[in-house]
Design a protein around this motif. Structure first.
Motif, PDB file in Angstrom:
ATOM      1  N   ASN A 281     -11.470 -23.740  -5.842  1.00  0.00           N
ATOM      2  CA  ASN A 281     -13.027 -23.415  -5.868  1.00  0.00           C
ATOM      3  C   ASN A 281     -13.480 -24.558  -6.321  1.00  0.00           C
ATOM      4  O   ASN A 281     -15.048 -24.517  -6.177  1.00  0.00           O
ATOM      5  CB  ASN A 281     -13.046 -22.270  -6.967  1.00  0.00           C
ATOM      6  N   LEU A 282     -13.276 -25.673  -6.337  1.00  0.00           N
ATOM      7  CA  LEU A 282     -14.026 -26.931  -6.767  1.00  0.00           C
ATOM      8  C   LEU A 282     -14.406 -27.649  -5.551  1.00  0.00           C
ATOM      9  O   LEU A 282     -13.407 -27.652  -4.621  1.00  0.00           O
ATOM     10  CB  LEU A 282     -12.926 -27.716  -7.966  1.00  0.00           C
ATOM     11  N   PRO A 283     -15.147 -28.430  -5.354  1.00  0.00           N
ATOM     12  CA  PRO A 283     -15.797 -29.037  -4.354  1.00  0.00           C
ATOM     13  C   PRO A 283     -14.762 -30.176  -3.657  1.00  0.00           C
ATOM     14  O   PRO A 283     -14.179 -30.944  -4.578  1.00  0.00           O
ATOM     15  CB  PRO A 283     -17.072 -29.779  -4.742  1.00  0.00           C
ATOM     16  N   GLY A 284     -14.570 -30.032  -2.561  1.00  0.00           N
ATOM     17  CA  GLY A 284     -13.642 -30.836  -1.719  1.00  0.00           C
ATOM     18  C   GLY A 284     -12.231 -30.742  -1.933  1.00  0.00           C
ATOM     19  O   GLY A 284     -11.469 -31.447  -1.543  1.00  0.00           O
ATOM     20  N   ILE A 285     -11.771 -29.650  -2.698  1.00  0.00           N
ATOM     21  CA  ILE A 285     -10.289 -29.485  -2.987  1.00  0.00           C
ATOM     22  C   ILE A 285     -10.065 -28.162  -2.479  1.00  0.00           C
ATOM     23  O   ILE A 285     -10.358 -27.119  -2.651  1.00  0.00           O
ATOM     24  CB  ILE A 285     -10.256 -29.339  -4.487  1.00  0.00           C
ATOM     25  N   GLY A 286      -9.119 -28.428  -1.354  1.00  0.00           N
ATOM     26  CA  GLY A 286      -8.407 -27.350  -0.621  1.00  0.00           C
ATOM     27  C   GLY A 286      -7.078 -27.120  -1.304  1.00  0.00           C
ATOM     28  O   GLY A 286      -6.486 -27.564  -2.182  1.00  0.00           O
ATOM     29  N   LEU A 287      -6.056 -26.253  -0.460  1.00  0.00           N
ATOM     30  CA  LEU A 287      -4.886 -25.885  -0.993  1.00  0.00           C
ATOM     31  C   LEU A 287      -3.943 -27.298  -1.217  1.00  0.00           C
ATOM     32  O   LEU A 287      -2.991 -27.212  -2.202  1.00  0.00           O
ATOM     33  CB  LEU A 287      -4.232 -24.850   0.014  1.00  0.00           C
ATOM     34  N   LYS A 288      -4.054 -28.031  -0.034  1.00  0.00           N
ATOM     35  CA  LYS A 288      -3.085 -29.080  -0.300  1.00  0.00           C
ATOM     36  C   LYS A 288      -3.559 -29.992  -1.423  1.00  0.00           C
ATOM     37  O   LYS A 288      -2.496 -30.603  -2.001  1.00  0.00           O
ATOM     38  CB  LYS A 288      -3.549 -29.966   1.081  1.00  0.00           C
ATOM     39  N   THR A 289      -4.698 -30.395  -1.643  1.00  0.00           N
ATOM     40  CA  THR A 289      -4.988 -31.227  -2.816  1.00  0.00           C
ATOM     41  C   THR A 289      -4.815 -30.426  -4.213  1.00  0.00           C
ATOM     42  O   THR A 289      -4.368 -31.150  -5.026  1.00  0.00           O
ATOM     43  CB  THR A 289      -6.680 -31.738  -2.823  1.00  0.00           C
ATOM     44  N   ALA A 290      -5.227 -29.142  -4.255  1.00  0.00           N
ATOM     45  CA  ALA A 290      -4.856 -28.494  -5.535  1.00  0.00           C
ATOM     46  C   ALA A 290      -3.244 -28.547  -5.746  1.00  0.00           C
ATOM     47  O   ALA A 290      -2.850 -28.576  -7.031  1.00  0.00           O
ATOM     48  CB  ALA A 290      -5.576 -27.131  -5.192  1.00  0.00           C
ATOM     49  N   SER A 291      -2.628 -28.194  -4.718  1.00  0.00           N
ATOM     50  CA  SER A 291      -1.133 -28.356  -5.024  1.00  0.00           C
ATOM     51  C   SER A 291      -0.597 -29.615  -5.354  1.00  0.00           C
ATOM     52  O   SER A 291       0.056 -29.658  -6.250  1.00  0.00           O
ATOM     53  CB  SER A 291      -0.491 -27.710  -3.542  1.00  0.00           C
ATOM     54  N   TRP A 292      -1.211 -30.857  -4.938  1.00  0.00           N
ATOM     55  CA  TRP A 292      -0.763 -32.286  -5.086  1.00  0.00           C
ATOM     56  C   TRP A 292      -1.204 -32.361  -6.661  1.00  0.00           C
ATOM     57  O   TRP A 292      -0.373 -32.942  -7.365  1.00  0.00           O
ATOM     58  CB  TRP A 292      -1.741 -33.135  -4.521  1.00  0.00           C
ATOM     59  N   ILE A 293      -2.415 -31.880  -7.214  1.00  0.00           N
ATOM     60  CA  ILE A 293      -2.782 -31.919  -8.412  1.00  0.00           C
ATOM     61  C   ILE A 293      -1.743 -31.311  -9.696  1.00  0.00           C
ATOM     62  O   ILE A 293      -1.359 -31.888 -10.467  1.00  0.00           O
ATOM     63  CB  ILE A 293      -4.209 -31.618  -8.613  1.00  0.00           C
ATOM     64  N   VAL A 294      -1.706 -30.263  -9.254  1.00  0.00           N
ATOM     65  CA  VAL A 294      -0.778 -29.164 -10.149  1.00  0.00           C
ATOM     66  C   VAL A 294       0.673 -29.549  -9.941  1.00  0.00           C
ATOM     67  O   VAL A 294       1.377 -29.642 -11.044  1.00  0.00           O
ATOM     68  CB  VAL A 294      -0.813 -27.695  -9.647  1.00  0.00           C
ATOM     69  N   ARG A 295       1.230 -30.011  -8.781  1.00  0.00           N
ATOM     70  CA  ARG A 295       2.667 -30.486  -8.722  1.00  0.00           C
ATOM     71  C   ARG A 295       2.676 -31.784  -9.506  1.00  0.00           C
ATOM     72  O   ARG A 295       3.802 -32.002 -10.373  1.00  0.00           O
ATOM     73  CB  ARG A 295       2.976 -31.059  -7.160  1.00  0.00           C
ATOM     74  N   ASN A 296       1.968 -32.704  -9.498  1.00  0.00           N
ATOM     75  CA  ASN A 296       1.809 -33.897 -10.198  1.00  0.00           C
ATOM     76  C   ASN A 296       1.703 -33.843 -11.905  1.00  0.00           C
ATOM     77  O   ASN A 296       2.393 -34.224 -12.785  1.00  0.00           O
ATOM     78  CB  ASN A 296       0.904 -35.072  -9.668  1.00  0.00           C
ATOM     79  N   TRP A 297       0.714 -33.009 -12.095  1.00  0.00           N
ATOM     80  CA  TRP A 297       0.499 -32.847 -13.813  1.00  0.00           C
ATOM     81  C   TRP A 297       1.546 -32.076 -14.176  1.00  0.00           C
ATOM     82  O   TRP A 297       1.988 -32.089 -15.306  1.00  0.00           O
ATOM     83  CB  TRP A 297      -0.948 -32.192 -13.879  1.00  0.00           C
ATOM     84  N   ARG A 298       1.952 -30.771 -13.658  1.00  0.00           N
ATOM     85  CA  ARG A 298       2.791 -29.946 -14.153  1.00  0.00           C
ATOM     86  C   ARG A 298       4.373 -29.957 -13.944  1.00  0.00           C
ATOM     87  O   ARG A 298       5.117 -29.440 -14.436  1.00  0.00           O
ATOM     88  CB  ARG A 298       2.458 -28.302 -13.704  1.00  0.00           C
ATOM     89  N   ASP A 299       4.648 -30.751 -13.032  1.00  0.00           N
ATOM     90  CA  ASP A 299       6.010 -30.995 -12.401  1.00  0.00           C
ATOM     91  C   ASP A 299       6.316 -29.848 -11.665  1.00  0.00           C
ATOM     92  O   ASP A 299       7.457 -29.321 -11.942  1.00  0.00           O
ATOM     93  CB  ASP A 299       7.148 -31.617 -13.493  1.00  0.00           C
ATOM     94  N   SER A 300       5.633 -29.141 -10.857  1.00  0.00           N
ATOM     95  CA  SER A 300       5.512 -27.759 -10.588  1.00  0.00           C
ATOM     96  C   SER A 300       6.386 -27.727  -9.628  1.00  0.00           C
ATOM     97  O   SER A 300       6.360 -28.519  -8.442  1.00  0.00           O
ATOM     98  CB  SER A 300       4.080 -27.132 -10.481  1.00  0.00           C
ATOM     99  N   ASP A 301       7.322 -26.677  -9.576  1.00  0.00           N
ATOM    100  CA  ASP A 301       8.174 -26.465  -8.433  1.00  0.00           C
ATOM    101  C   ASP A 301       7.716 -24.937  -7.737  1.00  0.00           C
ATOM    102  O   ASP A 301       8.324 -24.476  -7.023  1.00  0.00           O
ATOM    103  CB  ASP A 301       9.504 -26.183  -8.940  1.00  0.00           C
TER     104      ASP A 301
END
Length: 278
Positions: free
Chosen positions: A167-187
């Motif tokens: 929901n943030l400006p300029g952030i779609g599913l790919k970028t949002a997933s990138w952020i969460v994967r990196n920050w949370r080590d998310s699987d």
């Protein structure tokens, strides 16, 4: 690293801090339980066994290789400034500049004017002064995202956090997933770009008529299911596929996707968007 080829049980090796360690993989002809796929050989490029071996080796040797930031805010800055059309070294240089400002005065990056001034100033990249592309657009996105991030529940589960970030400006599913994967080590999420799309098409877990723009969640579910079937962390597999696929010549990739593909004669014509997606 290496393997014992064509044995009933395959063994792959990786170098760790304590020396070489080994891992056994199932026989090449054994099914993995997804779409009729069999393991294949660990030395067979893009086979399930190949990806299982590569992911395991990376997890042994460099498990945290993709993390950039020390906070969710910093990870957002890094991922929003990187991505399509931005060389990695340029994105990282811009990130370091903005991260330093964020550390001293976080509120400053909520101003589009401040961010634009920071991005318009040439960056020192390996001794060369380089201008950041899309400075005005990214300044608008970044300032708006930093403002709205204050309202995001940073403790939300991985998928909920990913969805909130879209929901943030300029952030779609790919970028949002990138952020969460990196920050949370998310699987629980996947960063689906053209390289992952090609790898999935080679494996035939992604239908050819599915696109990232229209079928992101379906593609993500197929990717996560494949990662689970070969017993590797999705976060590691995503990164390893990206690193491997971007190094393969496009002609080889197209032949792996379609064995009937014949490379055309060299042409000065730029490839179309459809050709680039194959």
């Amino acid at each position: 690293m290496g393997s014992e080829p064509h044995s009933t049980i395959q063994t792959v090796f990786a170098r760790s801090a304590s020396g070489y360690v080994g891992r056994e993989l199932p026989p090449a002809e054994q099914a993995i339980g997804v779409d009729g796929l069999v393991w294949g050989y660990a030395e067979e490029i893009c086979s399930p066994a190949y990806w299982a071996a590569q992911a395991w080796m990376w997890e042994v040797e460099a498990p945290d290789h993709y993390k950039l930031g020390r906070s969710l805010e910093e990870e957002l800055i890094a991922c929003l400034l990187g991505g399509y059309g931005i060389p990695a070294e340029v994105g990282l240089a811009a990130y370091e500049r903005l991260r330093a400002v964020n550390a001293d005065e976080p509120a400053a990056l909520r101003s589009e004017e401040v961010v634009l001034a920071l991005l318009e100033e040439p960056l020192n990249v390996k001794g060369r002064l380089v201008r950041y592309r899309f400075a005005k657009q990214k300044a608008s996105y970044l300032a708006g995202s930093m403002q709205q991030l204050l309202q995001v529940d940073k403790e939300a589960p991985d998928r909920d956090l990913r969805d909130a970030l879209t929901n943030l400006p300029g952030i779609g599913l790919k970028t949002a997933s990138w952020i969460v994967r990196n920050w949370r080590d998310s699987d629980c999420v996947s960063i689906l770009d053209v390289h992952i799309l090609r790898a999935g098409r080679i494996l035939q877990i992604f239908p050819m008529n599915w696109s990232v723009e229209r079928h992101y969640l379906q593609l993500e579910a197929a990717f996560l299911g494949f990662a689970g079937a070969i017993s590797v962390r999705a976060s590691i597999l995503d990164s390893v596929m990206w690193m491997n696929m971007r190094q393969l010549p496009i002609a080889i990739v197209r032949r792996l996707i379609d064995p009937t593909f014949v490379a055309p004669e060299p042409s000065r014509r730029a490839p179309s968007q459809l050709e680039l997606a194959l």
